[in-house]
Design a protein around this motif. Structure first.
Motif, PDB file in Angstrom:
ATOM      1  N   TRP A 213      -4.278   2.464   7.446  1.00 13.04           N
ATOM      2  CA  TRP A 213      -3.995   3.113   8.722  1.00 13.04           C
ATOM      3  C   TRP A 213      -3.686   4.584   8.528  1.00 13.04           C
ATOM      4  CZ3 TRP A 213       0.738   5.320   8.553  1.00 13.04           C
ATOM      5  CH2 TRP A 213       1.715   4.725   7.742  1.00 13.04           C
ATOM      6  N   LYS A 214      -3.821   5.314   9.626  1.00  9.68           N
ATOM      7  CA  LYS A 214      -3.412   6.718   9.731  1.00  9.68           C
ATOM      8  C   LYS A 214      -2.640   6.844  11.035  1.00  9.68           C
ATOM      9  CE  LYS A 214      -7.566   8.542   7.512  1.00  9.68           C
ATOM     10  NZ  LYS A 214      -8.741   9.417   7.668  1.00  9.68           N
ATOM     11  N   SER A 215      -1.618   7.662  11.032  1.00  9.66           N
ATOM     12  CA  SER A 215      -0.836   7.920  12.235  1.00  9.66           C
ATOM     13  C   SER A 215      -0.558   9.422  12.307  1.00  9.66           C
ATOM     14  CB  SER A 215       0.482   7.146  12.196  1.00  9.66           C
ATOM     15  OG  SER A 215       1.274   7.462  13.322  1.00  9.66           O
ATOM     16  N   VAL A 216      -0.854  10.010  13.461  1.00 10.83           N
ATOM     17  CA  VAL A 216      -0.656  11.449  13.657  1.00 10.83           C
ATOM     18  C   VAL A 216       0.259  11.648  14.862  1.00 10.83           C
ATOM     19  CG1 VAL A 216      -1.771  13.655  14.153  1.00 10.83           C
ATOM     20  CG2 VAL A 216      -2.902  11.992  12.661  1.00 10.83           C
ATOM     21  N   VAL A 217       1.210  12.553  14.721  1.00  5.09           N
ATOM     22  CA  VAL A 217       2.145  12.883  15.792  1.00  5.09           C
ATOM     23  C   VAL A 217       2.010  14.375  16.110  1.00  5.09           C
ATOM     24  CG1 VAL A 217       4.578  13.042  16.448  1.00  5.09           C
ATOM     25  CG2 VAL A 217       3.760  11.071  15.139  1.00  5.09           C
ATOM     26  N   VAL A 218       1.836  14.662  17.386  1.00  4.36           N
ATOM     27  CA  VAL A 218       1.747  16.041  17.874  1.00  4.36           C
ATOM     28  C   VAL A 218       2.957  16.299  18.759  1.00  4.36           C
ATOM     29  CG1 VAL A 218       0.454  17.623  19.351  1.00  4.36           C
ATOM     30  CG2 VAL A 218      -0.770  16.063  17.835  1.00  4.36           C
TER      31      VAL A 218
ATOM     32  N   ILE B  55       2.412  19.459  14.115  1.00  7.34           N
ATOM     33  CA  ILE B  55       1.553  18.301  13.878  1.00  7.34           C
ATOM     34  C   ILE B  55       1.931  17.705  12.529  1.00  7.34           C
ATOM     35  CG2 ILE B  55      -0.282  19.700  12.858  1.00  7.34           C
ATOM     36  CD1 ILE B  55      -2.309  17.853  14.192  1.00  7.34           C
ATOM     37  N   SER B  56       1.952  16.389  12.461  1.00  8.74           N
ATOM     38  CA  SER B  56       2.245  15.719  11.191  1.00  8.74           C
ATOM     39  C   SER B  56       1.543  14.381  11.186  1.00  8.74           C
ATOM     40  CB  SER B  56       3.754  15.533  10.996  1.00  8.74           C
ATOM     41  OG  SER B  56       4.276  14.696  12.005  1.00  8.74           O
ATOM     42  N   GLY B  57       1.330  13.860   9.995  1.00  2.00           N
ATOM     43  CA  GLY B  57       0.671  12.562   9.898  1.00  2.00           C
ATOM     44  C   GLY B  57       0.947  11.896   8.566  1.00  2.00           C
ATOM     45  N   ARG B  58       0.771  10.596   8.583  1.00  4.27           N
ATOM     46  CA  ARG B  58       0.883   9.787   7.365  1.00  4.27           C
ATOM     47  C   ARG B  58      -0.259   8.798   7.353  1.00  4.27           C
ATOM     48  NH1 ARG B  58       7.359   8.473   7.030  1.00  4.27           N
ATOM     49  NH2 ARG B  58       7.959  10.605   6.615  1.00  4.27           N
ATOM     50  N   GLN B  59      -0.596   8.355   6.145  1.00  5.64           N
ATOM     51  CA  GLN B  59      -1.653   7.354   6.001  1.00  5.64           C
ATOM     52  C   GLN B  59      -1.428   6.524   4.756  1.00  5.64           C
ATOM     53  OE1 GLN B  59      -5.032  10.270   5.196  1.00  5.64           O
ATOM     54  NE2 GLN B  59      -5.609   8.529   3.922  1.00  5.64           N
ATOM     55  N   THR B  60      -1.991   5.322   4.784  1.00  4.85           N
ATOM     56  CA  THR B  60      -1.998   4.503   3.578  1.00  4.85           C
ATOM     57  C   THR B  60      -3.262   4.840   2.804  1.00  4.85           C
ATOM     58  OG1 THR B  60      -3.106   2.704   4.763  1.00  4.85           O
ATOM     59  CG2 THR B  60      -0.704   2.593   4.585  1.00  4.85           C
ATOM     60  N   TYR B  61      -3.234   4.519   1.509  1.00  7.55           N
ATOM     61  CA  TYR B  61      -4.420   4.765   0.671  1.00  7.55           C
ATOM     62  C   TYR B  61      -4.491   3.746  -0.428  1.00  7.55           C
ATOM     63  CZ  TYR B  61      -1.189   7.228  -2.489  1.00  7.55           C
ATOM     64  OH  TYR B  61      -0.162   7.563  -3.326  1.00  7.55           O
TER      65      TYR B  61
ATOM     66  N   MET C 245       0.828  -1.188   0.000  1.00  2.18           N
ATOM     67  CA  MET C 245       0.000   0.000   0.000  1.00  2.18           C
ATOM     68  C   MET C 245       0.867   1.245   0.000  1.00  2.18           C
ATOM     69  SD  MET C 245      -3.150  -0.595   2.579  1.00  2.18           S
ATOM     70  CE  MET C 245      -2.966  -2.245   3.237  1.00  2.18           C
ATOM     71  N   PRO C 246       0.555   2.206  -0.814  1.00  2.00           N
ATOM     72  CA  PRO C 246       1.310   3.461  -0.802  1.00  2.00           C
ATOM     73  C   PRO C 246       1.012   4.275   0.469  1.00  2.00           C
ATOM     74  CG  PRO C 246      -0.203   3.369  -2.685  1.00  2.00           C
ATOM     75  CD  PRO C 246      -0.409   2.140  -1.882  1.00  2.00           C
ATOM     76  N   VAL C 247       1.975   5.099   0.860  1.00  2.00           N
ATOM     77  CA  VAL C 247       1.841   5.965   2.030  1.00  2.00           C
ATOM     78  C   VAL C 247       1.965   7.410   1.570  1.00  2.00           C
ATOM     79  CG1 VAL C 247       2.894   6.614   4.237  1.00  2.00           C
ATOM     80  CG2 VAL C 247       2.848   4.216   3.538  1.00  2.00           C
ATOM     81  N   ARG C 248       1.178   8.291   2.180  1.00  2.00           N
ATOM     82  CA  ARG C 248       1.252   9.709   1.838  1.00  2.00           C
ATOM     83  C   ARG C 248       1.215  10.555   3.104  1.00  2.00           C
ATOM     84  NH1 ARG C 248      -2.975  13.075   2.170  1.00  2.00           N
ATOM     85  NH2 ARG C 248      -5.046  12.240   2.487  1.00  2.00           N
ATOM     86  N   GLU C 249       1.747  11.766   2.973  1.00  2.00           N
ATOM     87  CA  GLU C 249       1.687  12.740   4.071  1.00  2.00           C
ATOM     88  C   GLU C 249       0.252  13.252   4.181  1.00  2.00           C
ATOM     89  OE1 GLU C 249       4.252  13.816   6.084  1.00  2.00           O
ATOM     90  OE2 GLU C 249       5.642  12.456   5.081  1.00  2.00           O
ATOM     91  N   MET C 250      -0.199  13.463   5.394  1.00  2.00           N
ATOM     92  CA  MET C 250      -1.520  14.040   5.632  1.00  2.00           C
ATOM     93  C   MET C 250      -1.382  15.559   5.770  1.00  2.00           C
ATOM     94  SD  MET C 250      -2.823  11.190   8.401  1.00  2.00           S
ATOM     95  CE  MET C 250      -4.346  12.033   8.825  1.00  2.00           C
ATOM     96  N   THR C 251      -2.414  16.282   5.376  1.00  2.00           N
ATOM     97  CA  THR C 251      -2.429  17.730   5.572  1.00  2.00           C
ATOM     98  C   THR C 251      -2.696  18.022   7.048  1.00  2.00           C
ATOM     99  OG1 THR C 251      -4.809  17.954   5.218  1.00  2.00           O
ATOM    100  CG2 THR C 251      -3.381  18.049   3.243  1.00  2.00           C
ATOM    101  N   ASP C 252      -2.424  19.260   7.467  1.00  6.54           N
ATOM    102  CA  ASP C 252      -2.731  19.648   8.847  1.00  6.54           C
ATOM    103  C   ASP C 252      -4.212  19.446   9.142  1.00  6.54           C
ATOM    104  OD1 ASP C 252      -0.091  20.306   9.209  1.00  6.54           O
ATOM    105  OD2 ASP C 252      -0.423  22.482   9.304  1.00  6.54           O
TER     106      ASP C 252
END
Length: 146
Positions: free
Chosen positions: A77-82, A140-146, A1-8
């Motif tokens: 999945w999604k993962s967010v780091v604060v 804040i940052s995050g990544r997710q699969t899509y 699965m590809p992973v991408r950066e999530m927007t704020d």
């Protein structure tokens, strides 16, 4: 699965829907991470705890990091780091409104007081007063699969 950066905006949306994560702090160059229930307010994560190691460490070094994740049945999945700063909300007139706000946000979640209130039996800490605090969001940052 590809992973991408999530927007704020996507990260904040994920945080507002979630309620469980892992809080990390550091003292004397040693990391410590614990599971917590949280509530997301605008630019602040609210957490409840009893006195203990994480509170002692956060008081001595207010830099903190909270990570949450969301998983689906299909492996997505999604993962967010604060990253942020510890801000204690003592039971005082100065912090009364924000403390009530934190309580209101937290109590909307099932079992919001776990694991912060749970301590080993016969522990003096169980007789202590609860502590409400916020992690003021610096980044804040995050990544997710899509």
């Amino acid at each position: 699965m590809p992973v991408r950066e999530m927007t704020d905006h996507e990260c904040m949306d994920c945080l507002s829907k979630g309620h469980f994560g892992h809080l990390a702090c550091v003292k004397d160059g040693r990391p410590y991470i614990v599971p917590v229930h949280y509530a997301y307010g605008i630019d602040k994560m609210y957490v409840f705890s009893m006195p203990g190691q994480k509170i002692d460490w956060l008081r001595s070094n207010p830099h903190a990091c909270l990570q949450m994740e969301e998983r689906s049945d299909h492996g997505f999945w999604k993962s967010v780091v604060v990253q942020g700063q510890y801000h204690e909300l003592p039971d005082s007139s100065e912090h009364h409104n924000e403390r009530i706000h934190a309580w209101d946000l937290l109590q909307k979640r099932e079992l919001w007081w776990e694991p912060g209130y749970l301590k080993p039996e016969n522990n003096e800490l169980t007789k202590s007063k609860p502590i409400f605090f916020g992690i003021v969001v610096d980044a804040i940052s995050g990544r997710q699969t899509y």
